[in-house]
Design a protein around this motif. Structure first.
Motif, PDB file in Angstrom:
ATOM      1  N   SER A   1       0.804  -1.221   0.000  1.00 29.08           N
ATOM      2  CA  SER A   1       0.000   0.000   0.000  1.00 29.08           C
ATOM      3  C   SER A   1       0.836   1.270   0.000  1.00 29.08           C
ATOM      4  O   SER A   1       0.513   2.241  -0.706  1.00 29.08           O
ATOM      5  N   ARG A   2       1.919   1.281   0.775  1.00 31.17           N
ATOM      6  CA  ARG A   2       2.740   2.495   0.861  1.00 31.17           C
ATOM      7  C   ARG A   2       3.461   2.764  -0.449  1.00 31.17           C
ATOM      8  O   ARG A   2       3.504   3.887  -0.934  1.00 31.17           O
ATOM      9  N   TYR A   3       4.028   1.710  -1.031  1.00 32.64           N
ATOM     10  CA  TYR A   3       4.709   1.881  -2.308  1.00 32.64           C
ATOM     11  C   TYR A   3       3.726   2.280  -3.403  1.00 32.64           C
ATOM     12  O   TYR A   3       4.024   3.144  -4.236  1.00 32.64           O
ATOM     13  N   ALA A   4       2.550   1.673  -3.395  1.00 33.38           N
ATOM     14  CA  ALA A   4       1.533   2.016  -4.388  1.00 33.38           C
ATOM     15  C   ALA A   4       1.122   3.478  -4.262  1.00 33.38           C
ATOM     16  O   ALA A   4       0.813   4.126  -5.262  1.00 33.38           O
ATOM     17  N   HIS A   5       1.139   4.003  -3.049  1.00 29.63           N
ATOM     18  CA  HIS A   5       0.823   5.423  -2.833  1.00 29.63           C
ATOM     19  C   HIS A   5       1.842   6.314  -3.547  1.00 29.63           C
ATOM     20  O   HIS A   5       1.474   7.252  -4.260  1.00 29.63           O
TER      21      HIS A   5
ATOM     22  N   ILE B   1       9.506  12.886  -3.425  1.00 30.81           N
ATOM     23  CA  ILE B   1       8.126  12.741  -2.960  1.00 30.81           C
ATOM     24  C   ILE B   1       7.389  14.068  -2.897  1.00 30.81           C
ATOM     25  O   ILE B   1       6.225  14.179  -3.307  1.00 30.81           O
ATOM     26  N   ASN B   2       8.034  15.109  -2.364  1.00 34.61           N
ATOM     27  CA  ASN B   2       7.339  16.401  -2.223  1.00 34.61           C
ATOM     28  C   ASN B   2       7.510  17.299  -3.440  1.00 34.61           C
ATOM     29  O   ASN B   2       7.046  18.442  -3.444  1.00 34.61           O
ATOM     30  N   LYS B   3       8.169  16.799  -4.478  1.00 40.29           N
ATOM     31  CA  LYS B   3       8.308  17.476  -5.772  1.00 40.29           C
ATOM     32  C   LYS B   3       8.956  18.861  -5.648  1.00 40.29           C
ATOM     33  O   LYS B   3       8.570  19.806  -6.344  1.00 40.29           O
ATOM     34  N   ASP B   4       9.997  18.959  -4.797  1.00 39.71           N
ATOM     35  CA  ASP B   4      10.687  20.243  -4.649  1.00 39.71           C
ATOM     36  C   ASP B   4      11.997  20.286  -5.427  1.00 39.71           C
ATOM     37  O   ASP B   4      12.761  21.252  -5.327  1.00 39.71           O
ATOM     38  N   GLY B   5      12.279  19.230  -6.217  1.00 40.19           N
ATOM     39  CA  GLY B   5      13.479  19.223  -7.030  1.00 40.19           C
ATOM     40  C   GLY B   5      14.691  18.596  -6.371  1.00 40.19           C
ATOM     41  O   GLY B   5      15.791  18.613  -6.955  1.00 40.19           O
ATOM     42  N   TYR B   6      14.514  18.033  -5.186  1.00 40.69           N
ATOM     43  CA  TYR B   6      15.618  17.403  -4.467  1.00 40.69           C
ATOM     44  C   TYR B   6      15.146  16.077  -3.871  1.00 40.69           C
ATOM     45  O   TYR B   6      13.990  15.949  -3.463  1.00 40.69           O
ATOM     46  N   ILE B   7      16.070  15.111  -3.794  1.00 37.02           N
ATOM     47  CA  ILE B   7      15.811  13.880  -3.053  1.00 37.02           C
ATOM     48  C   ILE B   7      16.539  13.988  -1.727  1.00 37.02           C
ATOM     49  O   ILE B   7      17.762  14.168  -1.694  1.00 37.02           O
ATOM     50  N   THR B   8      15.793  13.891  -0.643  1.00 39.09           N
ATOM     51  CA  THR B   8      16.405  13.919   0.686  1.00 39.09           C
ATOM     52  C   THR B   8      16.553  12.496   1.206  1.00 39.09           C
ATOM     53  O   THR B   8      15.958  11.551   0.674  1.00 39.09           O
ATOM     54  N   LYS B   9      17.329  12.356   2.268  1.00 38.78           N
ATOM     55  CA  LYS B   9      17.484  11.038   2.878  1.00 38.78           C
ATOM     56  C   LYS B   9      16.155  10.534   3.419  1.00 38.78           C
ATOM     57  O   LYS B   9      15.870   9.331   3.361  1.00 38.78           O
ATOM     58  N   GLU B  10      15.336  11.434   3.936  1.00 35.96           N
ATOM     59  CA  GLU B  10      14.036  11.035   4.472  1.00 35.96           C
ATOM     60  C   GLU B  10      13.140  10.489   3.366  1.00 35.96           C
ATOM     61  O   GLU B  10      12.441   9.483   3.550  1.00 35.96           O
ATOM     62  N   GLU B  11      13.148  11.142   2.209  1.00 41.43           N
ATOM     63  CA  GLU B  11      12.339  10.673   1.082  1.00 41.43           C
ATOM     64  C   GLU B  11      12.819   9.315   0.593  1.00 41.43           C
ATOM     65  O   GLU B  11      12.007   8.406   0.345  1.00 41.43           O
ATOM     66  N   MET B  12      14.130   9.184   0.453  1.00 36.43           N
ATOM     67  CA  MET B  12      14.668   7.918  -0.027  1.00 36.43           C
ATOM     68  C   MET B  12      14.401   6.801   0.974  1.00 36.43           C
ATOM     69  O   MET B  12      14.109   5.658   0.581  1.00 36.43           O
ATOM     70  N   LEU B  13      14.462   7.118   2.253  1.00 36.49           N
ATOM     71  CA  LEU B  13      14.183   6.112   3.274  1.00 36.49           C
ATOM     72  C   LEU B  13      12.721   5.673   3.211  1.00 36.49           C
ATOM     73  O   LEU B  13      12.414   4.480   3.361  1.00 36.49           O
ATOM     74  N   ASP B  14      11.821   6.604   2.988  1.00 39.21           N
ATOM     75  CA  ASP B  14      10.403   6.255   2.847  1.00 39.21           C
ATOM     76  C   ASP B  14      10.188   5.295   1.679  1.00 39.21           C
ATOM     77  O   ASP B  14       9.432   4.312   1.790  1.00 39.21           O
ATOM     78  N   ILE B  15      10.853   5.566   0.556  1.00 37.32           N
ATOM     79  CA  ILE B  15      10.728   4.703  -0.612  1.00 37.32           C
ATOM     80  C   ILE B  15      11.299   3.317  -0.332  1.00 37.32           C
ATOM     81  O   ILE B  15      10.677   2.284  -0.633  1.00 37.32           O
ATOM     82  N   MET B  16      12.484   3.276   0.278  1.00 38.01           N
ATOM     83  CA  MET B  16      13.123   1.991   0.531  1.00 38.01           C
ATOM     84  C   MET B  16      12.321   1.154   1.531  1.00 38.01           C
ATOM     85  O   MET B  16      12.162  -0.057   1.350  1.00 38.01           O
ATOM     86  N   LYS B  17      11.796   1.782   2.575  1.00 36.79           N
ATOM     87  CA  LYS B  17      10.962   1.051   3.530  1.00 36.79           C
ATOM     88  C   LYS B  17       9.725   0.492   2.840  1.00 36.79           C
ATOM     89  O   LYS B  17       9.286  -0.632   3.128  1.00 36.79           O
ATOM     90  N   ALA B  18       9.167   1.279   1.933  1.00 40.90           N
ATOM     91  CA  ALA B  18       7.975   0.825   1.208  1.00 40.90           C
ATOM     92  C   ALA B  18       8.289  -0.385   0.338  1.00 40.90           C
ATOM     93  O   ALA B  18       7.478  -1.311   0.222  1.00 40.90           O
ATOM     94  N   ILE B  19       9.480  -0.395  -0.278  1.00 41.68           N
ATOM     95  CA  ILE B  19       9.879  -1.535  -1.105  1.00 41.68           C
ATOM     96  C   ILE B  19      10.067  -2.778  -0.251  1.00 41.68           C
ATOM     97  O   ILE B  19       9.600  -3.868  -0.590  1.00 41.68           O
ATOM     98  N   TYR B  20      10.746  -2.626   0.894  1.00 34.86           N
ATOM     99  CA  TYR B  20      10.939  -3.762   1.790  1.00 34.86           C
ATOM    100  C   TYR B  20       9.594  -4.303   2.289  1.00 34.86           C
ATOM    101  O   TYR B  20       9.381  -5.515   2.346  1.00 34.86           O
ATOM    102  N   ASP B  21       8.698  -3.403   2.663  1.00 30.70           N
ATOM    103  CA  ASP B  21       7.374  -3.833   3.121  1.00 30.70           C
ATOM    104  C   ASP B  21       6.636  -4.596   2.029  1.00 30.70           C
ATOM    105  O   ASP B  21       5.956  -5.596   2.304  1.00 30.70           O
ATOM    106  N   MET B  22       6.768  -4.127   0.798  1.00 25.79           N
ATOM    107  CA  MET B  22       6.062  -4.746  -0.313  1.00 25.79           C
ATOM    108  C   MET B  22       6.613  -6.131  -0.634  1.00 25.79           C
ATOM    109  O   MET B  22       5.857  -7.069  -0.893  1.00 25.79           O
ATOM    110  N   MET B  23       7.942  -6.258  -0.609  1.00 26.20           N
ATOM    111  CA  MET B  23       8.553  -7.546  -0.942  1.00 26.20           C
ATOM    112  C   MET B  23       8.312  -8.578   0.144  1.00 26.20           C
ATOM    113  O   MET B  23       8.197  -9.771  -0.133  1.00 26.20           O
TER     114      MET B  23
END
Length: 229
Positions: free
Chosen positions: A101-105, A149-171
């Motif tokens: 669900s999180r990754y799909a979001h 995620i917030n479309k401000d033109g930068y990838i932060t560590k917090e954003e990347m961590l959210d994505i990676m956690k979502a991938i782990y949860d999904m797998m």
């Protein structure tokens, strides 16, 4: 789970599932099937002639491919749009061993280019065209947009961590050996060591694209699904 080319894992998951969705809806068989009902195709052309002509010009798909994709999309989504809950349910069926669900979001937001909280046929094929047939630059731009995620033109560590956690949860249980709780954060640190050239704590689109283009594993991974349609 192989973490070579970490930066493209999320995008590969996207493409792999979209291919499964296409197969489920009969799109792949239909595009190569000469027995497609011509009368049905013509009715769709009459129904949305301007939209189909526009999409043919804006995507890498032919008019016939768009007609068949549209037929399948309307069969599965009679209203013509997909909301986030429906999108999540589609994704969940391919990852029953985990929580998608999180990754799909995040993915829904990446496809929802006009940010109106629904996916239209246009949103669907525009994104699919980039993922399957886009140039390297287009695919990397799309990947960056997914991570930003917030479309401000930068990838932060917090954003990347959210994505990676979502991938782990999904797998979920698909990962072998079982991954430790700190694994997502560890891979985020690897990502930033590689991408954040000026060490300012964020990754820009230029840093992202430059680094990806120099990585043979990433470039190779981007070609995996180029010929599915």
């Amino acid at each position: 789970m192989n973490f070579e080319g970490l930066e493209m894992i999320a995008v590969l998951v996207v493409v792999a599932v979209m291919v499964k969705v296409l197969e489920q809806f009969g799109f792949l068989e239909g595009i190569t099937d000469d027995s497609v009902d011509d009368e049905l195709e013509q009715s769709m052309v009459r129904h949305r002639p301007e939209a189909l002509e526009h999409l043919e010009a804006e995507t890498k798909f032919t008019k016939k491919e768009l007609q068949i994709l549209y037929r399948g999309f309307k069969n599965e989504c009679p209203s013509g749009v997909v909301n986030e809950d429906t999108f999540k349910s589609i994704y969940a069926q391919f990852f029953p061993q985990g929580d998608a669900s999180r990754y799909a979001h995040f993915l829904f937001n990446a496809f929802d280019s006009d940010h109106n909280d629904s996916l239209s046929f246009e949103d669907f094929v525009m994104g699919l065209s980039i993922l399957l047939r886009g140039s390297v630059q287009e695919k990397l731009n799309w990947a960056f947009n997914l991570y930003d995620i917030n479309k401000d033109g930068y990838i932060t560590k917090e954003e990347m961590l959210d994505i990676m956690k979502a991938i782990y949860d999904m797998m979920g249980r698909c990962t072998y050996p079982m991954l430790k709780d700190e694994a997502p954060r560890h891979h985020v640190e690897l990502f930033f060591q590689k991408m954040d050239k000026n060490k300012d704590g964020v990754v820009t689109i230029d840093e992202f694209i430059e680094c990806c283009q120099k990585d043979e594993n990433i470039m190779r991974s981007m070609q995996l699904f180029e010929n599915v349609l």
